[in-house]
Enzyme design. Structure first.
Site, mmCIF file in Angstrom:
data_model
loop_
_atom_site.group_PDB
_atom_site.id
_atom_site.type_symbol
_atom_site.label_atom_id
_atom_site.label_comp_id
_atom_site.label_asym_id
_atom_site.label_seq_id
_atom_site.Cartn_x
_atom_site.Cartn_y
_atom_site.Cartn_z
ATOM 1 N N SER A 138 39.011 33.436 52.752
ATOM 2 C CA SER A 138 40.401 33.813 52.937
ATOM 3 C C SER A 138 41.263 32.699 53.518
ATOM 4 O O SER A 138 42.477 32.821 53.551
ATOM 5 C CB SER A 138 40.480 35.017 53.860
ATOM 6 O OG SER A 138 39.851 34.702 55.072
ATOM 7 N N LYS A 151 48.032 28.672 59.123
ATOM 8 C CA LYS A 151 49.180 28.113 58.383
ATOM 9 C C LYS A 151 49.889 27.094 59.268
ATOM 10 O O LYS A 151 49.822 27.149 60.501
ATOM 11 C CB LYS A 151 50.221 29.196 58.043
ATOM 12 C CG LYS A 151 49.758 30.298 57.090
ATOM 13 C CD LYS A 151 49.801 29.844 55.636
ATOM 14 C CE LYS A 151 49.613 31.038 54.683
ATOM 15 N NZ LYS A 151 48.245 31.588 54.757
#
Lengths: 219, 219
Positions: free
Chosen positions: A137, A176
């Site tokens: 993921s 991120k």
DNA sequence: ATTCTAACGGAACATACGTTCTATGTCAAG
DNA sequence: CTTGACATAGAACGTATGTTCCGTTAGAAT
């Protein structure tokens, strides 16, 4: 020889001794040094080794096979070997759970589970912890299953930092690059071919730490 | 001996070898070990050393004085910080050029850049070199611009290895997991969402090394 | 031109060193 | 009680290893 200046032959000998010792786990013999550097006479090797001892680059033990020791002066001159920093592994990072943050509780891993990293690779040594990535993921963060990410708590993150973010509404952790844009937050994947996520309500996310290093071992 | 359980004598030998190596800068000889542990026969020391090799605590080089190397398993079991391995940076890896391979010449002492990595992170220490990745062309290998890849030459690669491959017809370097499939070669991106490249003519590619570690520093 | 020092190089030597061989002892398993 | 595997131990051997000796060469200093 001018005191303090090594001949070309002596510099090649030092380079060989340092590499050989690292690679083999033991120092080279007189004859191995001679063979590597192109000196056919053990007495010439012996002579030059003694010069290197005089200059402080080596120690020698007498009448002992492979009785050569690299000194700190030598290690400094090759670029001092970095200190090792031990960083606790506090658990694993999954997409579906918040990051397990370091606490005084017993960590998921055994108490001694840690990764050791050279100091040079780290921008800071304060408050670091490590997590192992589970699952695919995180691939938009260019982080693979099995990679180890070294993180620190990020009370004051800056634009561009790679952070672990817990998205409350999705119940999902993601890695991120984070940017504050007005009242919103932009989460930008590390993979340059992927688009950003815009978070309209920054209350919806929780920055749990920032990534300072990623390590991927392949066999 | 029960497999996996060391005798008292063997444990004393390991303890001595580890301490002696730290103190002296070189491993002990067979006779030094025997003298320290109270074994009068070199063949008994030799026998027990071979048992310790079998159990994974030591490596030995044949017919070499002091040809004993402590393994990672031993160092972990004494709770010792990993050694630091210095790996030369031989250049950068671009998509449009072959990998710059380490030269057989001895480098000018101290001239090259290097990266220092803890020994724990490395599956081998033989023949390693490091390259810095330039550009976004390796992102399908999950490798970013600016990452450092540690490689070794790969005359005998195995299925699943991540290798640097020079594709002659495209004049391009790529990092992929490599598999031999009959007469063909499959190059599989690390990113699980991407498809493989099938090389019909293996003569068209040149395996320049295999990746053993990727390191990504973030500030 | 001469002298001196540093560096070189081959050879010899004694000891260190690891491997191999053979015999013996111990102990668990049958 | 016997057997087999593991461990021990001494001895022998060939090679590895470091030190020493002696002679030569090169280059700087005088």
């Amino acid at each position: 020889m001018v005191k303090g200046k090594l001949s070309e032959r002596q510099r090649r000998m030092l380079d060989f001794i340092e590499k050989f010792s690292n690679d083999s786990g033991y120092p080279p013999s007189i004859r191995e040094i001679g063979k590597a550097v192109g000196i056919s006479s053990t007495s010439v090797v012996n002579y030059n080794l003694n010069r290197l001892v005089d200059e402080g680059y080596l120690d020698r033990d007498q009448n002992v096979s492979r009785g050569i020791r690299l000194t700190e002066k030598l290690l400094k001159s090759v670029g001092k070997l970095s200190d090792v920093i031990r960083i606790r592994k506090v658990g694993r990072i999954f997409a579906s759970e918040p990051v397990p943050l370091p606490s005084t509780d017993s960590p998921i891993f055994g108490a001694d589970e840690a990764i050791e990293i050279t100091r040079d690779l780290l921008s800071t040594t304060d408050g670091l912890f490590a997590l192992e990535v589970k699952g695919d993921s995180m691939i938009d963060a260019m982080v693979n299953d099995g990679d180890v990410v070294v993180m620190k708590l990020a009370p004051d993150w800056h634009n561009g930092d790679m952070v672990a973010v817990w998205l409350k509404d999705k119940e999902e952790t993601t890695l991120k690059h984070i940017y504050r844009e007005g009242a919103k937050v932009r989460l930008q994947p590390a993979n340059p071919t992927m688009g950003p996520i815009i978070i309209d309500d920054p209350e919806n996310l929780e920055v749990q730490g920032k990534v300072v290093l990623v390590v991927r071992q392949l066999n």
